[in-house]
Design an enzyme around this catalytic site. Structure first.
Site, short mmCIF file in Angstrom:
data_model
loop_
_atom_site.label_atom_id
_atom_site.label_comp_id
_atom_site.label_asym_id
_atom_site.label_seq_id
_atom_site.Cartn_x
_atom_site.Cartn_y
_atom_site.Cartn_z
CG HIS A 1 -0.58 4.25 4.31
ND1 HIS A 1 -1.37 3.80 5.38
CD2 HIS A 1 -0.16 2.85 3.90
CE1 HIS A 1 -1.19 2.52 5.73
NE2 HIS A 1 -0.69 1.92 4.80
CD GLU B 1 4.70 -1.17 4.76
OE1 GLU B 1 4.53 -2.48 5.11
OE2 GLU B 1 3.70 -0.58 4.36
CE LYS C 1 6.05 -6.63 2.74
NZ LYS C 1 4.92 -6.66 3.55
CB CYS D 1 -0.86 0.08 1.18
SG CYS D 1 -0.28 -0.66 2.66
N1 LIG Z 1 -1.56 -4.05 -0.82
C1 LIG Z 1 -1.26 -3.74 0.31
O1 LIG Z 1 -0.58 -3.04 0.54
C2 LIG Z 1 -2.13 -4.44 1.43
C3 LIG Z 1 -2.01 -5.70 1.74
N2 LIG Z 1 -2.45 -6.26 2.60
C4 LIG Z 1 -2.40 -7.62 2.48
O2 LIG Z 1 -3.69 -8.33 2.40
C5 LIG Z 1 -3.77 -9.62 3.07
C6 LIG Z 1 -4.94 -9.33 4.10
O3 LIG Z 1 -4.80 -8.50 4.99
P1 LIG Z 1 -5.89 -8.02 5.94
O4 LIG Z 1 -7.17 -7.87 5.48
O5 LIG Z 1 -5.42 -6.59 6.69
O6 LIG Z 1 -5.93 -9.20 7.06
P2 LIG Z 1 -7.16 -9.78 8.10
O7 LIG Z 1 -6.28 -10.27 9.26
O8 LIG Z 1 -8.08 -8.45 8.24
O9 LIG Z 1 -7.81 -10.95 7.41
C7 LIG Z 1 -7.33 -11.96 7.06
C8 LIG Z 1 -8.08 -12.81 6.13
O10 LIG Z 1 -7.71 -14.24 5.96
C9 LIG Z 1 -8.38 -14.95 6.43
N3 LIG Z 1 -7.61 -16.33 7.14
C10 LIG Z 1 -6.82 -16.10 8.08
N4 LIG Z 1 -6.14 -17.37 8.15
C11 LIG Z 1 -6.62 -18.34 7.39
C12 LIG Z 1 -6.51 -19.59 7.11
N5 LIG Z 1 -5.70 -20.34 7.95
N6 LIG Z 1 -6.97 -20.17 6.29
C13 LIG Z 1 -8.15 -19.28 5.17
N7 LIG Z 1 -8.27 -17.81 5.49
C14 LIG Z 1 -7.64 -17.75 6.80
C15 LIG Z 1 -9.13 -14.53 7.33
O11 LIG Z 1 -10.39 -15.41 7.57
P3 LIG Z 1 -11.29 -15.52 8.95
O12 LIG Z 1 -12.10 -14.27 9.19
O13 LIG Z 1 -12.04 -16.58 8.64
O14 LIG Z 1 -10.10 -15.74 10.04
C16 LIG Z 1 -9.61 -13.16 6.87
O15 LIG Z 1 -10.74 -13.38 5.74
C17 LIG Z 1 -2.38 -9.62 3.73
O16 LIG Z 1 -1.60 -10.45 2.79
C18 LIG Z 1 -1.97 -8.39 3.67
O17 LIG Z 1 -0.55 -8.41 3.92
C19 LIG Z 1 -3.05 -5.53 3.23
C20 LIG Z 1 -3.55 -4.15 3.49
C21 LIG Z 1 -2.77 -3.42 2.36
N1 LIG Z 2 2.30 -3.39 5.90
C1 LIG Z 2 1.11 -2.35 5.24
C2 LIG Z 2 -0.04 -3.30 5.01
C3 LIG Z 2 0.46 -4.62 4.33
O1 LIG Z 2 -0.27 -5.62 4.65
O2 LIG Z 2 1.35 -4.53 3.59
P1 LIG Z 2 1.86 -5.76 2.87
O3 LIG Z 2 0.70 -6.01 1.57
O4 LIG Z 2 2.94 -5.47 1.56
O5 LIG Z 2 2.16 -6.97 3.35
C4 LIG Z 2 0.70 -1.70 6.42
O6 LIG Z 2 1.06 -2.22 7.64
O7 LIG Z 2 0.26 -0.51 6.25
#
Ligand SMILES: NC(=O)C1=CN([C@@H]2O[C@H](COP(=O)(O)OP(=O)(O)OC[C@H]3O[C@@H](n4cnc5c(N)ncnc54)[C@H](OP(=O)(O)O)[C@@H]3O)[C@@H](O)[C@H]2O)C=CC1
Ligand SMILES: N[C@@H](CC(=O)OP(=O)(O)O)C(=O)O
EC number: 1.2.1.11
Length: 342
Positions: free
Chosen positions: A241, A201, A204, A149
């Site tokens: 951000h 971070e 990245k 992000c």
């Molecule tokens: N592009 C970017 O910069 C960003 C990327 N991200 C990335 O996106 C991804 C998700 O982040 P975020 O939404 O913040 O995380 P959350 O912790 O809010 O959500 C995680 C999700 O994954 C599911 N999950 C967790 N463990 C398992 C498992 N063992 N099997 C199946 N499903 C599972 C959870 O389901 P349940 O509710 O059932 O536990 C939930 O739906 C991460 O990789 C994060 O780094 C995040 C923010 C910005």
């Molecule tokens: N690290 C970012 C969110 C994130 O999950 O990044 P990435 O997708 O690179 O793991 C934040 O904390 O704001």
């Protein structure tokens, strides 16, 4: 037009809910599967999600039964992945192998040689890597990723500066707590506080940016020849951000020339549904952009810039879970669809 069937992996999380919000009334995509952990599987999405956005949960998804994250249980053409990175590492290739297009938010495959890391306004030509990927891996499907992000917000502002001979970038981030997910940062840790560390971070931002601004030579990406140095910090803001950026350029443009380049920036993508009217919004007020006031510009897809000063120094701000995550993946999928690759 027949809608493209879309599944969301990690549909209950902070980014997963943003995917639901972006796809529920999408003109090209239709949500056909919501997948999450065993804790959520078998429940309706309403029961499982604990909806936390300030828009209503779309009625169309309320009663969809959440399924496990498995290619055999997910019915879709494209899956949007919002899985934790360690899980995405094993799961995303299974989906690609099974013939799905995987549009991933997770960091697991962003820096892999044959996997495109794309921001449509910055490097759409890198999609050429998909053919290399399918040839190399023998997959019927593929993985396409969007950047971190903080990297997305910064790199969109760097693209118009390339013409001035961009050589060095220094950035200090002020990152919202939603970036750490729903169970990420404890209230006791972030309230009345700033945390000067976000794991991995900085690396990245320093590596993904070079890939994004690199050149696709037909078989691989040659990283951009410049130096990026980042310092990342968590601040008590819910979404958005903010980044202080120093850009060193060979041609030494004036602040006015940089402002003009931001104003004129027009990636000409061809009217993708999630594309904001303006990828970059220039704020001339002395105290903008600010996350609370500017994060929803362009439905959360515009990046706002301001305080452009000698140096060149400026501030950039973007919505981290929309422009920086779910919205970025959806825009990538729209670009693929418009090119007939999805
Ligand atoms: N592009 C970017 O910069 C960003 C990327 N991200 C990335 O996106 C991804 C998700 O982040 P975020 O939404 O913040 O995380 P959350 O912790 O809010 O959500 C995680 C999700 O994954 C599911 N999950 C967790 N463990 C398992 C498992 N063992 N099997 C199946 N499903 C599972 C959870 O389901 P349940 O509710 O059932 O536990 C939930 O739906 C991460 O990789 C994060 O780094 C995040 C923010 C910005
Ligand atoms: N690290 C970012 C969110 C994130 O999950 O990044 P990435 O997708 O690179 O793991 C934040 O904390 O704001």
């Amino acid at each position: 037009m027949v809608a493209v069937k879309a599944g969301i992996l990690g549909a209950t999380g902070a980014v997963g809910q943003r995917f639901v919000e972006a796809l529920a009334n999408h003109p090209w995509f239709e949500i056909t599967a919501l997948a999450a952990s065993e804790r959520s599987a078998g429940k309706t999405y309403r029961e499982a999600a604990g909806w936390r956005l300030d828009t209503a949960m779309p009625e169309s998804v309320e009663n969809i039964e959440v399924v496990p994250v498995d290619p055999k249980t997910v019915e879709a053409d494209v899956v949007f992945s919002a899985l934790p990175a360690d899980l995405a590492l094993s799961v995303e290739p299974e989906f690609a192998k099974a013939g799905f297009a995987v549009a991933s938010n997770a960091s697991s495959y962003r820096m892999e040689k044959d996997i495109p890391l794309v921001i449509p306004e910055v490097n759409p030509e890198h999609l050429g890597l998909l053919e290399v990927q399918q040839d190399t891996r023998g997959w019927d499907g593929y993985i396409i990723t969007n950047p971190n992000c903080s990297t997305i917000v910064m790199t969109i502002t760097l693209k118009p500066l390339i013409q001035f001979g961009l050589e060095t970038v220094q950035v200090a981030t002020m990152q919202a707590i939603s970036g750490a997910g729903f169970s990420g940062v404890a209230a006791m840790a972030i309230y009345d506080n700033v945390i000067p560390y976000i794991g991995s971070e900085e690396k990245k931002m320093e590596t993904e940016t070079l890939k994004l601004l690199g050149e696709f030579n037909g078989s691989e990406i040659v990283p951009a020849d410049m130096k990026v140095s980042a310092s990342c910090h968590r601040v008590p803001v819910v979404d958005g951000h903010t980044e202080a950026i120093w850009a060193g350029m060979r041609d030494k443009p004036t602040p006015e020339e940089v402002r003009e380049s931001f104003l004129k920036f027009d990636p000409k993508l061809g009217e993708l549904p999630s594309e904001p009217g303006k990828a970059l919004i220039v704020r001339d007020e002395v105290d903008r952009p600010q996350p609370r006031l500017d994060r929803n510009m362009g439905k959360g897809m515009s990046v706002s810039v301001g305080r452009i000063r000698e140096g060149i120094r400026y501030i950039a701000m973007g919505h981290n879970t929309i422009r920086g995550a779910a919205g970025a993946s959806v825009l990538n999928a729209e670009l693929l669809h418009s090119m007939g690759k999805l």
